[in-house]
Design a protein around this motif. Structure first.
Motif, mmCIF file in Angstrom:
data_model
loop_
_atom_site.group_PDB
_atom_site.id
_atom_site.type_symbol
_atom_site.label_atom_id
_atom_site.label_comp_id
_atom_site.label_asym_id
_atom_site.label_seq_id
_atom_site.Cartn_x
_atom_site.Cartn_y
_atom_site.Cartn_z
ATOM 1 N N PRO B 114 -4.569 14.869 -9.287
ATOM 2 C CA PRO B 114 -5.015 16.229 -8.964
ATOM 3 C C PRO B 114 -4.588 16.676 -7.558
ATOM 4 O O PRO B 114 -4.192 17.834 -7.367
ATOM 5 N N ASN B 115 -4.674 15.750 -6.589
ATOM 6 C CA ASN B 115 -4.294 16.130 -5.236
ATOM 7 C C ASN B 115 -2.791 16.309 -5.094
ATOM 8 O O ASN B 115 -2.314 17.252 -4.470
ATOM 9 N N LEU B 116 -2.058 15.363 -5.687
ATOM 10 C CA LEU B 116 -0.606 15.417 -5.563
ATOM 11 C C LEU B 116 -0.055 16.679 -6.218
ATOM 12 O O LEU B 116 0.914 17.272 -5.755
ATOM 13 N N ALA B 117 -0.707 17.117 -7.313
ATOM 14 C CA ALA B 117 -0.246 18.318 -8.016
ATOM 15 C C ALA B 117 -0.324 19.543 -7.111
ATOM 16 O O ALA B 117 0.480 20.466 -7.229
ATOM 17 N N SER B 149 -3.095 13.332 -0.694
ATOM 18 C CA SER B 149 -1.727 13.253 -1.210
ATOM 19 C C SER B 149 -0.939 12.191 -0.456
ATOM 20 O O SER B 149 -0.228 11.385 -1.065
ATOM 21 N N VAL B 150 -1.062 12.189 0.874
ATOM 22 C CA VAL B 150 -0.339 11.183 1.647
ATOM 23 C C VAL B 150 -0.827 9.790 1.274
ATOM 24 O O VAL B 150 -0.034 8.859 1.086
ATOM 25 N N MET B 151 -2.154 9.675 1.108
ATOM 26 C CA MET B 151 -2.708 8.392 0.694
ATOM 27 C C MET B 151 -2.118 7.972 -0.645
ATOM 28 O O MET B 151 -1.709 6.823 -0.830
ATOM 29 N N THR B 152 -2.043 8.931 -1.579
ATOM 30 C CA THR B 152 -1.490 8.628 -2.896
ATOM 31 C C THR B 152 -0.037 8.192 -2.799
ATOM 32 O O THR B 152 0.372 7.219 -3.439
ATOM 33 N N MET B 154 1.435 6.774 -0.312
ATOM 34 C CA MET B 154 1.484 5.418 0.229
ATOM 35 C C MET B 154 1.115 4.389 -0.825
ATOM 36 O O MET B 154 1.753 3.345 -0.948
ATOM 37 N N LEU B 155 0.077 4.708 -1.606
ATOM 38 C CA LEU B 155 -0.325 3.784 -2.667
ATOM 39 C C LEU B 155 0.756 3.646 -3.724
ATOM 40 O O LEU B 155 0.952 2.573 -4.288
ATOM 41 N N MET B 156 1.483 4.765 -3.983
ATOM 42 C CA MET B 156 2.558 4.704 -4.977
ATOM 43 C C MET B 156 3.649 3.754 -4.525
ATOM 44 O O MET B 156 4.172 2.966 -5.316
ATOM 45 N N VAL B 157 3.998 3.821 -3.256
ATOM 46 C CA VAL B 157 5.008 2.892 -2.740
ATOM 47 C C VAL B 157 4.528 1.456 -2.939
ATOM 48 O O VAL B 157 5.258 0.596 -3.440
ATOM 49 N N PHE B 158 3.260 1.218 -2.560
ATOM 50 C CA PHE B 158 2.690 -0.112 -2.726
ATOM 51 C C PHE B 158 2.742 -0.533 -4.193
ATOM 52 O O PHE B 158 3.150 -1.646 -4.527
ATOM 53 N N PHE B 159 2.377 0.395 -5.080
ATOM 54 C CA PHE B 159 2.350 0.067 -6.505
ATOM 55 C C PHE B 159 3.744 -0.278 -7.015
ATOM 56 O O PHE B 159 3.923 -1.234 -7.771
ATOM 57 N N ILE B 160 4.732 0.500 -6.604
ATOM 58 C CA ILE B 160 6.098 0.234 -7.075
ATOM 59 C C ILE B 160 6.550 -1.153 -6.629
ATOM 60 O O ILE B 160 7.155 -1.908 -7.399
ATOM 61 N N VAL B 161 6.223 -1.510 -5.398
ATOM 62 C CA VAL B 161 6.594 -2.846 -4.913
ATOM 63 C C VAL B 161 5.943 -3.918 -5.779
ATOM 64 O O VAL B 161 6.607 -4.861 -6.231
ATOM 65 N N VAL B 162 4.640 -3.767 -6.041
ATOM 66 C CA VAL B 162 3.944 -4.759 -6.864
ATOM 67 C C VAL B 162 4.510 -4.763 -8.281
ATOM 68 O O VAL B 162 4.674 -5.819 -8.894
ATOM 69 N N PHE B 208 -3.635 -3.469 6.182
ATOM 70 C CA PHE B 208 -4.441 -2.457 5.506
ATOM 71 C C PHE B 208 -5.151 -1.586 6.539
ATOM 72 O O PHE B 208 -5.141 -0.361 6.460
ATOM 73 N N GLY B 209 -5.739 -2.232 7.525
ATOM 74 C CA GLY B 209 -6.434 -1.496 8.581
ATOM 75 C C GLY B 209 -5.515 -0.558 9.328
ATOM 76 O O GLY B 209 -5.826 0.612 9.544
ATOM 77 N N ILE B 210 -4.337 -1.064 9.714
ATOM 78 C CA ILE B 210 -3.410 -0.239 10.487
ATOM 79 C C ILE B 210 -2.927 0.942 9.652
ATOM 80 O O ILE B 210 -2.856 2.076 10.137
ATOM 81 N N LEU B 211 -2.621 0.672 8.370
ATOM 82 C CA LEU B 211 -2.149 1.757 7.514
ATOM 83 C C LEU B 211 -3.231 2.822 7.340
ATOM 84 O O LEU B 211 -2.954 4.018 7.403
ATOM 85 N N LEU B 212 -4.473 2.371 7.173
ATOM 86 C CA LEU B 212 -5.558 3.318 6.911
ATOM 87 C C LEU B 212 -5.956 4.091 8.162
ATOM 88 O O LEU B 212 -6.140 5.308 8.124
ATOM 89 N N ILE B 213 -6.100 3.397 9.286
ATOM 90 C CA ILE B 213 -6.678 4.019 10.477
ATOM 91 C C ILE B 213 -5.610 4.655 11.359
ATOM 92 O O ILE B 213 -5.872 5.626 12.066
ATOM 93 N N THR B 214 -4.417 4.110 11.358
ATOM 94 C CA THR B 214 -3.391 4.638 12.253
ATOM 95 C C THR B 214 -2.301 5.404 11.518
ATOM 96 O O THR B 214 -2.050 6.567 11.810
ATOM 97 N N VAL B 215 -1.661 4.744 10.550
ATOM 98 C CA VAL B 215 -0.465 5.345 9.947
ATOM 99 C C VAL B 215 -0.810 6.573 9.110
ATOM 100 O O VAL B 215 -0.207 7.634 9.281
#
Lengths: 281, 519
Positions: B114-117, B149-152, B154-162, B208-215
Motif C-alpha cells: 500500500p505504501n509503495l503504491a 516506502s524506503v523501509m520497504t 530496503m527490505l526488498m533488497v534484503f529479501f532478494i539477497v536471501v 540492523f540498528g545502523i540501518l534502522l536508526i541511521t541509514v
C-alpha cells in the motif's frame, strides 16, 4: 654554567607564572559557578561578583520543587545512560571484533560506509527518526530515547577496533587449533584481554547521554520525561535565568562532580585513542 | 611514483620554512585533486562492476532453475523447500528460509504494498472531517508513505539477497544428495553460525540498528530535499493536515537561487569555514604550547597542572557553555551587568565598563564571532593539551640530545623535531577536528544561538550561525512552519563540504601509512 642555570630559572619562573595565570583563567568560571550555586540571590543579575550570602537552599529546591522535578530528571538520565551503555557497549564490541578479527568479503566496504555515515550532520536524520519513533509511541519516552542513542552505536567502532588490532592474532590461532569456535574466542579470550578498552567504552557510552541536548530536546516533550540536559537548560532561557540561574549552577555541580571523576579515570584512554588511532590510520 | 611525492615535505630540512610550508600545502591540494579524480574515474567501472554482478546473479538463478530437480525448482516458489523436503536434518534451515518469505509477504500485503503504491505521488487523499462531527477521517500521510516506502525498498533488497541465497542452498543440497554426501546436521549448521559465518552472527544486530536508526532516516531526509515538505509560496504541506509531493530540484533552486536562502547560504558557508579554521588552529597551537610548557623537564607538578585543565573538558559541554554565556552576559544596566563586566569594574577599576561580549544584544557581529572563537579556545584547548602531552612524552630524548650537541637552539629544536613529530601523529586528527568544527553545533547554539541577527537579515540566519545551526533553526526550531525541504538541501550541502575535507583525511592517513621511517 651559572649563566645557563640562571637562564633556566628565569624561563621556568616565566612558565610557572604563565601556567598560574592560565589555570586561574581556566578555572575561575567554574569556581564562580560553584559559589553561585550557593547564592541566596538566585538570578544572574547581582551587584557583586561573588555571592553576598551563602545557602544550600538551591540544592534543596532541586529535589523539592515539583514543577521542576530535578530528581526525576536525574533518574531518567540514569536509566537512559544505563540502557544505552549496555546496548552500545555490546554492539560496539561485536562490530569491532568482526572488523578486527574476522575476514570476510564486505569488511573494507563496511568500514568505509561507517566513515561516510559519520560525515552527515547528526540531526539531518532526526526528523524522520522522530516520526518513525512516534509511530511506535517511542517518543517522549525514555526507553525510546535510550534506543535512539544506542542502537546505531555500531558505527563508533574505531577506537575499540584499534585496540583489538593490537591483541596478537597468534592467540586466536592457537585457540583455533585447540578447537575453540570463533564465538568462544570472542567471549572468552578477546573480551577478557581487552578489559581496559571495555571499561573505556562503558564509561563513554554511560557519560554521553548526560551531555546530549539536541536529540533529547527533540524527543522529549513532557517535563516528567526530561533528561538533566533538557531540564536544566530551561533554567537559562531568557525568561527563567533571572530567577533560576543559581539553581542551574546547583544542578550542574551535582552532575558534574561524578562525571569529572569518571573522566579523569578515562583520560589516558582518550590519549591512546587519538595517538593510536592516527598511527594506524 | 607515490613514494617520493607523498612523504611530507616539511622534512626537507635544507629549505627555508616558508618554502617547506608552501610545498606541503601544494602537495595537499594536489593530492586531494588526484584523489578526487581517481574517485571520479572509478565511478564508471564501479557501475559496470555492479551491473556485471547483478547479471551474474541472474545467470546463476537461471542456471540453477534449469539444472535443478523438482525440489530445487519448488524452492523458487516456496523458499526453503529444497531443505525441509529432504529430511529432518534440514528442517530448521528450511523453516527459517520459509519464515523469511512468509513474513515478507505479510509485510508487503499490509504495509509495503500500500505504501509503495503511493510512493510516486506521496499520497493524494486528504483527511476530511468526520461526518459524525468528531475529528477527522484519516487521509494519506506523505511522511509516513515516504518512510515506509524506503523501509520497504530496503527490505526488498534484503529479501532478494536471501532469495538468491535460498536457491543456492537448494541447489547445493541437491548436488550433495546426488553425489551421495551426507547433509549437514542442525549441530553443524549452528557451528557454521559460530565459526565460518560468525561475522554474520556478530554483525546482524549492529547492522540492523545502523540501518534502522541511521541509514533509513537519512535516506528519507535526503529524499525530503526533493519534495515540498515545508511551506512553499505561502502554502503549507504538513501531514496529516496536508500532503507534500515530489518537486524535483525546486528546493535546490530556492536555496541556491534568488531568495532569502540564496542570499545567505554563501555568507553562512564562508563563516562556517572561517570558524572551522580558527577554532581548529587556535586550539591546536595554543594547546600544543601549553603542553610543551607543562612537559618541560624542569617543571614540577605536571599531573596537577594537567588535571586543572582537564577538569574544564570533563564537565559536560552544555553546562560549561551555558555557564560561559551567562558569565559574559550583558545588561544595559551598568550595575546589573554580568560577572565578567563586574570583574572589570570592581577589580580593574574600569568603573563604567559594560560591554556586550557575546554581541547578541547589541548586534556586534565581530564581537560575537571573537566571542565564540575565544570561548571555544577555553573549552577545547585542554583536549589538544592532553593529546599533545601524550605525544611529547613519546619523543625519544636522544633526538634532543644529539641536536643539542649539533648546536641547535630551542627554536630550531621545535621546528625540526617537536613540531614534525606532533604533526605526524596529530595531522589526520587535525583535519578530523576541522570537519568536526564545521558541524560544531553545541558551541554556537549555547553561546550565541546563532545571533546576532541584524536588521538587514530578518528571516535569515544570524551572523554566527553555522550551516548546522541554521539547519536546526529551519527544521527543529522553526515553530509553526518548519522548512524541512530547504533544511534537507542545506544538510546535503553540509555533507558535501564535510566530505570534501574528509577526503583529505583519507588521503593524508594513506600517505602517513607509507611513511614508516619516523617510527
Amino acid at each position: 654554567m651559572i649563566g645557563l642555570r640562571s637562564k633556566r630559572i628565569i624561563s621556568d619562573t616565566a612558565i610557572y607564572v604563565i601556567l598560574l595565570v592560565m589555570v586561574f583563567v581556566w578555572l575561575f568560571p567554574l569556581v564562580w559557578m560553584i559559589l553561585k550555586a550557593f547564592d541566596t540571590n538566585t538570578g544572574i543579575s547581582s551587584i557583586t561578583i561573588f555571592p553576598k550570602e551563602y545557602t544550600a537552599e538551591n540544592f534543596k529546591l532541586l529535589f523539592t520543587d515539583s514543577n521542576n522535578p530535578y530528581g526525576k530528571w536525574l533518574i531518567n538520565t540514569f536509566v537512559i545512560a544505563l540502557i544505552s551503555c549496555v546496548v552500545s557497549t555490546l554492539l560496539i564490541l561485536m562490530v569491532s571484533f568482526a572488523l578486527s578479527r574476522l575476514r570476510f568479503k564486505a569488511r573494507k566496504k563496511l568500514m568505509n560506509i561507517g566513515l561516510i555515515l559519520g560525515l552527515f550532520p547528526g540531526f539531518l536524520s532526526m526528523i524522520a527518526l522522530y516520526y518513525m519513533f512516534n509511530q511506535f509511541e517511542l517518543t517522549d519516552n525514555i526507553v525510546g530515547l535510550a534506543l535512539a542513542y544506542s542502537l546505531a552505536s555500531g558505527t563508533g567502532y574505531y577506537i575499540v577496533k584499534g585496540f583489538f588490532d593490537t591483541v596478537p592474532i597468534a592467540i586466536d590461532e592457537a585457540a583455533r587449533i585447540d578447537g575453540a569456535t570463533k564465538n568462544r574466542i570472542f567471549w572468552q579470550m578477546t573480551i577478557p584481554l581487552s578489559k581496559p578498552i571495555i571499561v573505556y567504552t562503558i564509561l563513554t557510552s554511560f557519560i554521553s547521554p548526560w551531555c546530549d541536548f539536541i536529540m533529547a530536546s527533540v524527543f522529549l516533550s513532557s517535563p516528567n520525561n526530561y533528561t538533566i540536559a533538557v531540564g536544566i537548560r530551561n533554567w537559562t532561557t531568557q525568561t527563567m535565568v533571572a530567577e533560576y540561574f543559581a539553581r542551574f549552577c546547583a544542578g550542574s555541580v551535582l552532575i558534574s562532580v561524578p562525571i569529572v571523576i569518571l573522566f579523569l579515570f578515562m583520560q589516558k584512554f582518550y590519549i591512546a585513542g587519538i595517538t593510536g588511532g592516527a598511527a594506524k590510520g | 611514483m607515490e613514494d617520493n611525492k607523498t612523504i611530507p615535505t616539511w622534512k626537507q630540512y635544507n629549505r627555508p620554512w616558508y618554502m617547506r610550508l608552501g610545498i606541503a600545502v601544494w602537495d595537499y591540494i594536489k593530492n586531494v585533486g588526484l584523489m578526487l579524480w581517481s574517485v571520479i574515474k572509478a565511478i564508471p567501472f564501479k557501475i559496470w562492476a555492479l551491473l556485471l554482478g547483478i547479471g551474474h546473479c541472474f545467470q546463476g538463478l537461471w542456471f540453477r532453475l534449469v539444472h535443478g530437480d523438482w525440489r530445487t525448482k519448488m524452492s523458487y516458489l516456496i523458499m526453503g523447500f529444497g531443505c525441509f523436503s529432504r529430511g529432518p536434518k534440514q528442517f530448521l534451515k528450511g523453516f527459517l528460509l520459509f519464515a523469511v518469505e512468509a513474513l515478507f509477504i505479510v509485510f508487503m500485503i499490509f504495509i509495503g504494498g500500500p505504501n509503495l503504491a503511493k510512493f510516486g505521488t506521496l499520497g493524494e487523499t486528504l483527511q476530511r472531517p468526520n461526518p459524525n462531527g468528531y475529528g477527522f477521517i484519516d487521509g494519506d500521510n506523505s511522511l509516513s508513505i515516504l518512510i515506509f516506502s524506503v523501509m520497504t525498498l530496503m527490505l526488498m533488497v534484503f529479501f532478494i539477497v536471501v532469495y538468491i541465497k535460498n536457491t543456492k542452498i537448494a541447489y547445493d543440497t541437491q548436488l550433495r544428495v546426488e553425489q551421495g554426501k551426507p547433509l549437514s546436521t542442525p549441530k553443524q549448521q549452528l557451528n557454521y553460525a559460530l565459526n565460518d559465518g560468525y561475522h554474520i552472527t556478530v554483525l546482524a544486530l549492529p547492522l540492523f540498528g545502523i540501518l534502522l536508526i541511521t541509514v533509513l532516516p537519512l535516506i528519507c531526509n535526503i529524499l525530503v530535499a526533493f519534495t515540498n515538505y515545508g511551506r512553499v509560496d505561502g502554502v503549507s504541506h504538513y501531514p496529516p493536515a496536508a500532503l507534500f509531493t515530489w518537486t524535483g530540484f525546486d528546493a535546490f533552486k530556492v536555496v541556491f537561487g534568488d531568495s532569502a536562502y540564496g542570499a545567505a547560504i554563501w555568507r553562512v558557508l564562508g563563516w562556517t569555514l572561517v570558524w572551522a579554521v580558527f577554532a581548529t588552529f587556535t586550539n591546536f597551537f595554543f594547546g600544543m604550547f601549553l603542553a610543551m610548557m607543562i612537559n618541560k623537564k624542569t617543571i614540577k607538578l605536571k599531573v596537577l597542572w594537567r588535571t586543572c585543565f582537564v577538569v574544564v573538558i570533563a564537565v559536560p559541554d552544555f553546562i560549561t557553555l551555558l555557564m560561559m554565556a551567562n558569565f559574559f552576559s550583558y545588561s544595559s544596566n551598568t550595575t546589573l551587568t554580568g560577572p565578567f563586566n563586574k570583574i572589570l569594574q570592581q577589580w580593574f577599576g574600569m568603573t563604567d565598563t559594560n560591554i556586550d561580549w557575546a554581541g547578541t544584544a547589541t548586534g556586534s557581529v565581530w564581537r560575537a564571532r571573537m566571542f565564540v572563537i575565544v570561548i571555544n579556545l577555553w573549552r577545547g584547548m585542554p583536549y589538544t593539551m592532553l593529546a599533545t602531552s601524550g605525544i611529547l612524552m613519546n619523543i625519544p630524548d636522544e633526538l634532543y640530545e644529539s641536536s643539542r650537541i649539533d648546536g641547535a637552539g630551542p627554536i630550531r629544536r621545535f621546528v625540526s623535531i617537536t613540531f614534525p613529530y606532533i604533526m605526524f601523529v596529530m595531522g589526520p586528527q587535525l583535519i578530523t577536528t576541522f570537519t568536526g568544527n564545521i558541524n560544531n553545533f553545541n558551541v554556537i547554539f549555547f553561546l550565541t544561538g546563532g545571533g546576532p541577527t541584524l536588521m538587514s537579515d530578518i528571516g535569515q540566519p544570524g551572523r554566527t550561525d553555522l550551516l548546522v545551526t541554521w539547519l536546526y533553526t529551519l527544521t527543529v526550531n522553526k515553530g509553526q512552519y518548519p522548512e524541512y525541504n530547504y533544511g534537507a538541501v542545506i544538510g546535503l550541502f553540509t555533507f558535501i563540504i564535510t566530505a570534501f575535507f574528509a577526503l583529505i583525511v583519507f588521503n593524508s592517513s594513506k600517505s602517513i601509512k607509507q611513511e614508516d621511517t619516523f617510527q
